[in-house]
Each structure stands twice: as structure tokens, then as C-alpha cells.
Design an enzyme around this catalytic site. Structure first.
Site, PDB file in Angstrom:
ATOM      1  N   GLU A 139     -32.638  46.624  -4.334  1.00  0.00           N
ATOM      2  CA  GLU A 139     -31.466  45.971  -4.933  1.00  0.00           C
ATOM      3  C   GLU A 139     -31.034  46.833  -6.121  1.00  0.00           C
ATOM      4  O   GLU A 139     -31.793  47.002  -7.070  1.00  0.00           O
ATOM      5  CB  GLU A 139     -31.872  44.562  -5.403  1.00  0.00           C
ATOM      6  CG  GLU A 139     -30.801  43.821  -6.174  1.00  0.00           C
ATOM      7  CD  GLU A 139     -31.348  42.526  -6.798  1.00  0.00           C
ATOM      8  OE1 GLU A 139     -32.278  41.900  -6.226  1.00  0.00           O
ATOM      9  OE2 GLU A 139     -30.850  42.151  -7.878  1.00  0.00           O
ATOM     10  N   ARG A 162     -25.281  47.020 -13.428  1.00  0.00           N
ATOM     11  CA  ARG A 162     -25.399  46.782 -14.871  1.00  0.00           C
ATOM     12  C   ARG A 162     -25.054  47.998 -15.704  1.00  0.00           C
ATOM     13  O   ARG A 162     -25.146  47.945 -16.930  1.00  0.00           O
ATOM     14  CB  ARG A 162     -26.846  46.381 -15.226  1.00  0.00           C
ATOM     15  CG  ARG A 162     -27.234  45.045 -14.697  1.00  0.00           C
ATOM     16  CD  ARG A 162     -28.632  44.667 -15.117  1.00  0.00           C
ATOM     17  NE  ARG A 162     -29.130  43.662 -14.206  1.00  0.00           N
ATOM     18  CZ  ARG A 162     -30.364  43.206 -14.191  1.00  0.00           C
ATOM     19  NH1 ARG A 162     -31.250  43.671 -15.051  1.00  0.00           N
ATOM     20  NH2 ARG A 162     -30.726  42.298 -13.309  1.00  0.00           N
ATOM     21  N   THR A 215     -26.941  41.700  -9.571  1.00  0.00           N
ATOM     22  CA  THR A 215     -26.161  41.360 -10.766  1.00  0.00           C
ATOM     23  C   THR A 215     -24.669  41.289 -10.435  1.00  0.00           C
ATOM     24  O   THR A 215     -23.821  41.711 -11.226  1.00  0.00           O
ATOM     25  CB  THR A 215     -26.425  42.351 -11.927  1.00  0.00           C
ATOM     26  OG1 THR A 215     -27.785  42.795 -11.890  1.00  0.00           O
ATOM     27  CG2 THR A 215     -26.205  41.676 -13.271  1.00  0.00           C
ATOM     28  N   LYS A 227     -32.621  33.289  -4.512  1.00  0.00           N
ATOM     29  CA  LYS A 227     -33.476  34.018  -5.463  1.00  0.00           C
ATOM     30  C   LYS A 227     -33.906  33.012  -6.522  1.00  0.00           C
ATOM     31  O   LYS A 227     -33.048  32.457  -7.210  1.00  0.00           O
ATOM     32  CB  LYS A 227     -32.637  35.142  -6.070  1.00  0.00           C
ATOM     33  CG  LYS A 227     -33.230  35.865  -7.252  1.00  0.00           C
ATOM     34  CD  LYS A 227     -32.338  37.065  -7.616  1.00  0.00           C
ATOM     35  CE  LYS A 227     -32.824  37.744  -8.875  1.00  0.00           C
ATOM     36  NZ  LYS A 227     -32.245  39.083  -9.072  1.00  0.00           N
TER      37      LYS A 227
HETATM   38  C1  3PG Z   1     -33.356  40.860 -11.807  1.00  0.00           C
HETATM   39  O1  3PG Z   1     -32.200  41.069 -12.073  1.00  0.00           O
HETATM   40  O2  3PG Z   1     -33.689  40.470 -10.683  1.00  0.00           O
HETATM   41  C2  3PG Z   1     -34.380  40.996 -12.869  1.00  0.00           C
HETATM   42  O3  3PG Z   1     -33.958  41.825 -13.889  1.00  0.00           O
HETATM   43  C3  3PG Z   1     -35.691  41.419 -12.352  1.00  0.00           C
HETATM   44  O4  3PG Z   1     -36.618  40.811 -13.145  1.00  0.00           O
HETATM   45  P1  3PG Z   1     -37.847  41.642 -13.720  1.00  0.00           P
HETATM   46  O5  3PG Z   1     -37.226  42.826 -14.443  1.00  0.00           O
HETATM   47  O6  3PG Z   1     -38.542  40.716 -14.665  1.00  0.00           O
HETATM   48  O7  3PG Z   1     -38.687  42.071 -12.566  1.00  0.00           O
END
Ligand code: 3PG
Length: 209
Positions: free
Chosen positions: A42, A46, A69, A129
Site C-alpha cells: 500500500e 502522503r 491515505t 481496515k
Molecule cells: C497506515 O496508514 O496504515 C499507518 O500509518 C500504518 O500504521 P503503522 O505505521 O503504525 O504500521
């Protein structure tokens, strides 16, 4: 639509969440992930370079690449045009869901509460999710939500690392686990692809029953 995501993941149980600052970072990263046997990623939208990086990742054979995102329908559309084969949001957005349905691309919305799960189901989405999983209550929260929603498959993400991952994967309602620990921003930025390949291989090894 949700069935499509399950099909798309094709048994892959880990989804590295990747934030890139340049499309130049993609080639060695994609190779490191592929070598470790990771089948999907994924790419978060950002950074200013995210769309280019997503396009470059999506062009890599052997990786199913989604966009993360994603905040609105226009962004979903651009991401799919750039090659995203699934779309992920930190929360649930009905416009993104509708656009993804129109585009025929699976949508993985972030859900954190029973109310959000009910809203997702109303939109025909039964793969979500669970975000941010660890911060919200971790596996206990997942178990509590899975009980009244047996039709929902979860992709818990947020604060999960190698040690916690197998506990989530052992729950029958969990489709896959996501996280940035496999390719953390600091290793991506320093170009430490050997370390990323090791982390990815460890994650793959621990994701198997
Ligand atoms: C996301 O957008 O899925 C998160 O930033 C991932 O979470 P993590 O960085 O705590 O693994």
C-alpha cells in the site's frame, strides 16, 4: 467488491504500508519486497511524490499495489489511473466507496467502531481496515467487534509489528495485517534495502501458519 480484495490479495497476509518521497526509491524497494515473497503493498498518498511513486510501484510485475491515505473520490480516481489496484482510507468515506465501485476497484475503508462497521456494511463493504488497531485496543477490540460482525473480514493496521502480527493473523476474522514496520520510513529514506528485505522475509515467515 470485498470478495475482489480477498481474491486480489490471493493469500497474501501482510500489506506493507509504504511512504515514499521519490519514485527513485521504488526499484530497489520493489525488488526487496518481491525477493522476500511479499505480494502486495500500500503506497500512501502522503508526500508530493506519492503519485509518481505509486505509478512506478504499480509497474513492477509481481506486486499488487494499492493506494493508501486516500481521502476523497478525486484522489481515488487519480490513484487508480496511476495503477492502484485497490484503495485504502484511514476512515470510511461514502464518496470514495462509490467511485471505487464505479471503477471496479476494491475499497478498504478504515473503521474503528461498531457504528462505522454498520455504515461500511450498508455501503456493501465487508472487508475493512481496523485502524489504528493497537492504539484502539488491539486484539481484544478486534475480538469484541468480530463477535457481532461475523460477516466482516478485518485488516488490522496501526502500531502492529512482527511480534503482534501472528496473534492477529490467528483470528479467523482477520484477512491480512498491514503496517509500516516492514519498510519503515527511516530505512526507506536511508536506502537500507537489505534490512527491508530481511524485515519482509521475517514477516513472510511469521505470517505462515
Ligand atoms: C497506515 O496508514 O496504515 C499507518 O500509518 C500504518 O500504521 P503503522 O505505521 O503504525 O504500521
Amino acid at each position: 467488491m470485498s470478495g475482489d480484495l480477498t481474491d486480489l490479495l490471493a493469500g497474501t497476509r501482510i500489506i506493507p504500508v509504504i511512504t515514499l518521497h521519490s519514485a527513485d526509491q521504488v526499484q530497489p524497494l520493489a525488488e526487496a519486497l518481491s525477493q522476500a515473497g511479499v505480494g502486495c503493498a500500500e503506497v500512501t498518498l502522503r508526500t508530493p511524490a506519492a503519485e509518481d511513486a505509486l505509478r512506478a510501484m504499480a509497474g513492477h510485475p509481481g506486486l499488487v499495489v494499492g493506494a493508501g491515505t486516500v481521502m476523497d473520490a478525486a484522489q481515488a480516481e487519480r490513484a487508480v489511473a496511476a495503477g492502484a489496484r485497490f484503495v485504502v482510507s484511514p476512515g470510511l468515506d461514502a464518496d470514495v466507496a462509490a467511485r471505487c465501485r464505479g471503477l471496479g476497484v476494491p475499497y478498504l475503508p478504515g473503521c474503528a467502531t461498531a457504528g462505522e462497521l454498520m455504515a461500511a456494511l450498508k455501503l456493501g463493504l465487508n472487508v475493512v481496515k481496523l485502524f489504528p488497531a493497537e492504539q484502539l485496543g488491539g486484539l481484544d477490540l478486534l475480538k469484541a467487534l468480530a463477535a457481532p460482525f461475523p460477516q466482516v473480514r478485518f485488516v488490522p493496521t496501526g502500531g502492529i509489528g512482527l511480534e503482534r502480527m501472528p496473534h492477529y493473523l490467528a483470528h479467523p476474522s482477520v484477512l491480512a495485517v498491514g503496517g509500516s514496520w516492514i519498510a519503515p520510513p527511516e530505512l526507506l529514506d536511508s536506502g537500507d534495502h537489505e534490512r527491508i528485505a530481511r524485515l519482509a522475509a521475517q514477516a513472510m515467515a511469521r505470517s505462515r501458519p
